[in-house]
Design a protein around this motif. Structure first.
Motif, PDB file in Angstrom:
ATOM      1  N   LEU A   1     -23.572  -5.194  16.254  1.00  0.00           N
ATOM      2  CA  LEU A   1     -24.983  -5.467  16.522  1.00  0.00           C
ATOM      3  C   LEU A   1     -25.822  -5.221  15.274  1.00  0.00           C
ATOM      4  N   VAL A   2     -25.526  -4.142  14.549  1.00  0.00           N
ATOM      5  CA  VAL A   2     -26.265  -3.829  13.328  1.00  0.00           C
ATOM      6  C   VAL A   2     -26.048  -4.914  12.277  1.00  0.00           C
ATOM      7  N   ILE A   3     -24.811  -5.393  12.142  1.00  0.00           N
ATOM      8  CA  ILE A   3     -24.531  -6.466  11.180  1.00  0.00           C
ATOM      9  C   ILE A   3     -25.276  -7.733  11.566  1.00  0.00           C
ATOM     10  N   GLN A   4     -25.213  -8.078  12.851  1.00  0.00           N
ATOM     11  CA  GLN A   4     -25.889  -9.292  13.311  1.00  0.00           C
ATOM     12  C   GLN A   4     -27.392  -9.219  13.061  1.00  0.00           C
ATOM     13  N   ARG A   5     -27.970  -8.056  13.291  1.00  0.00           N
ATOM     14  CA  ARG A   5     -29.416  -7.921  13.099  1.00  0.00           C
ATOM     15  C   ARG A   5     -29.785  -7.891  11.624  1.00  0.00           C
ATOM     16  N   THR A   6     -28.906  -7.355  10.794  1.00  0.00           N
ATOM     17  CA  THR A   6     -29.175  -7.391   9.355  1.00  0.00           C
ATOM     18  C   THR A   6     -29.283  -8.828   8.872  1.00  0.00           C
ATOM     19  N   LEU A   7     -28.383  -9.671   9.376  1.00  0.00           N
ATOM     20  CA  LEU A   7     -28.353 -11.066   8.943  1.00  0.00           C
ATOM     21  C   LEU A   7     -29.460 -11.898   9.564  1.00  0.00           C
ATOM     22  N   SER A   8     -29.773 -11.642  10.836  1.00  0.00           N
ATOM     23  CA  SER A   8     -30.707 -12.524  11.538  1.00  0.00           C
ATOM     24  C   SER A   8     -32.151 -12.013  11.528  1.00  0.00           C
ATOM     25  N   LYS A   9     -32.326 -10.687  11.506  1.00  0.00           N
ATOM     26  CA  LYS A   9     -33.678 -10.136  11.615  1.00  0.00           C
ATOM     27  C   LYS A   9     -34.110  -9.326  10.400  1.00  0.00           C
ATOM     28  N   GLY A  10     -33.155  -9.015   9.532  1.00  0.00           N
ATOM     29  CA  GLY A  10     -33.511  -8.251   8.345  1.00  0.00           C
ATOM     30  C   GLY A  10     -33.006  -6.827   8.403  1.00  0.00           C
ATOM     31  N   ARG A  11     -32.994  -6.193   7.254  1.00  0.00           N
ATOM     32  CA  ARG A  11     -32.398  -4.864   7.137  1.00  0.00           C
ATOM     33  C   ARG A  11     -33.194  -3.798   7.884  1.00  0.00           C
ATOM     34  N   THR A  12     -34.514  -3.921   7.906  1.00  0.00           N
ATOM     35  CA  THR A  12     -35.325  -2.900   8.574  1.00  0.00           C
ATOM     36  C   THR A  12     -35.018  -2.839  10.062  1.00  0.00           C
ATOM     37  N   ALA A  13     -34.938  -4.004  10.706  1.00  0.00           N
ATOM     38  CA  ALA A  13     -34.604  -4.038  12.131  1.00  0.00           C
ATOM     39  C   ALA A  13     -33.227  -3.433  12.374  1.00  0.00           C
ATOM     40  N   ALA A  14     -32.273  -3.731  11.489  1.00  0.00           N
ATOM     41  CA  ALA A  14     -30.928  -3.182  11.630  1.00  0.00           C
ATOM     42  C   ALA A  14     -30.925  -1.662  11.443  1.00  0.00           C
ATOM     43  N   LEU A  15     -31.737  -1.178  10.505  1.00  0.00           N
ATOM     44  CA  LEU A  15     -31.814   0.267  10.288  1.00  0.00           C
ATOM     45  C   LEU A  15     -32.389   0.982  11.509  1.00  0.00           C
ATOM     46  N   TYR A  16     -33.407   0.401  12.127  1.00  0.00           N
ATOM     47  CA  TYR A  16     -33.946   0.987  13.353  1.00  0.00           C
ATOM     48  C   TYR A  16     -32.875   1.040  14.439  1.00  0.00           C
ATOM     49  N   THR A  17     -32.050  -0.010  14.523  1.00  0.00           N
ATOM     50  CA  THR A  17     -30.955  -0.019  15.482  1.00  0.00           C
ATOM     51  C   THR A  17     -29.974   1.103  15.169  1.00  0.00           C
ATOM     52  N   GLY A  18     -29.644   1.271  13.888  1.00  0.00           N
ATOM     53  CA  GLY A  18     -28.738   2.341  13.479  1.00  0.00           C
ATOM     54  C   GLY A  18     -29.298   3.718  13.741  1.00  0.00           C
ATOM     55  N   VAL A  19     -30.601   3.890  13.544  1.00  0.00           N
ATOM     56  CA  VAL A  19     -31.235   5.183  13.832  1.00  0.00           C
ATOM     57  C   VAL A  19     -31.134   5.504  15.322  1.00  0.00           C
TER      58      VAL A  19
END
Length: 214
Positions: free
Chosen positions: A29-47
């Protein structure tokens, strides 16, 4: 005492990395969001995922035997429920075209709190990780009788630091290679991730049902 403090900080950091490192549903999910929504959204998911892991670490550290017994006695049912959640999300992801959901920042701002919440809930929906954490605690002798309260404060802070470091590095490297993905590649990758998620969920469901059948 300083040796104990240094060791629990080190072991806590390693535990935090090990908990986050397996590339399960939350990692994809974090990888998918990094690619589709950007790194910030993925970082929030990781947090969100890291805070959920920390909560399970606290439960393990407090020695909640009732929680452990409940999970052990309802392991199959919990696995089925978690698998159904993954199947529903996988179907949504499969039908979703990420090339149509990459907005310009000024036009459609991303809801980062939603990203955080989904990261937390996805990780929290897998309580079986509690047994993995208990194994790590035992392996690194995290619950030592020589430790006092400030050792554990430092240890748990190190766990969250290790988890956040992992998500920081993963999103950094994925973001660096995102330029090599064209729109069709991103769409295919999105479906591939959805397929893996659904496959993992179906396997977990079948395995759980087999455990329920005498």
């Amino acid at each position: 005492m300083l040796e104990h403090l240094a060791y629990i900080i080190f072991s806590g950091f390693i535990i935090g990395v090990f908990i986050s490192a397996p590339m399960g549903p939350i990692g994809m999910l974090v990888i998918q969001r990094t690619l589709s929504k950007g790194r910030t959204a993925a970082l929030y998911t990781g947090v969100g995922a890291a805070l959920s892991d920390l909560l399970y670490c606290l439960l393990s550290g407090l020695g909640l035997s009732l929680v452990t017994d409940f999970i052990e006695s309802n392991k199959a049912i919990l696995q089925i429920v978690g698998s159904l959640v993954l199947i529903i999300y996988g179907i949504y992801l499969f039908r979703n075209n990420p090339t149509q959901t990459i907005p310009r920042p000024a036009e459609t701002p991303t809801n980062y709190w939603r990203d955080f919440a989904t990261g937390f809930l996805f990780t929290f929906s897998n309580p079986l990780i509690l047994f993995f954490i208990i194994g790590l605690f035992a392996r690194f002798n995290f619950m030592d009788s020589n430790y006092v309260y400030y050792h554990y404060i430092a240890g748990y802070l190190a766990i969250i630091a290790g988890a956040l470091t992992w998500w920081f590095l993963i999103t950094y490297f994925v973001d660096k290679v995102r330029g090599r993905f064209n729109m069709r590649t991103l769409w295919v990758l999105n479906r591939a991730i959805a397929g893996v998620l659904i496959g993992m969920a179906l396997f977990g469901t079948v395995h759980a049902i087999q455990n329920l059948v005498p």
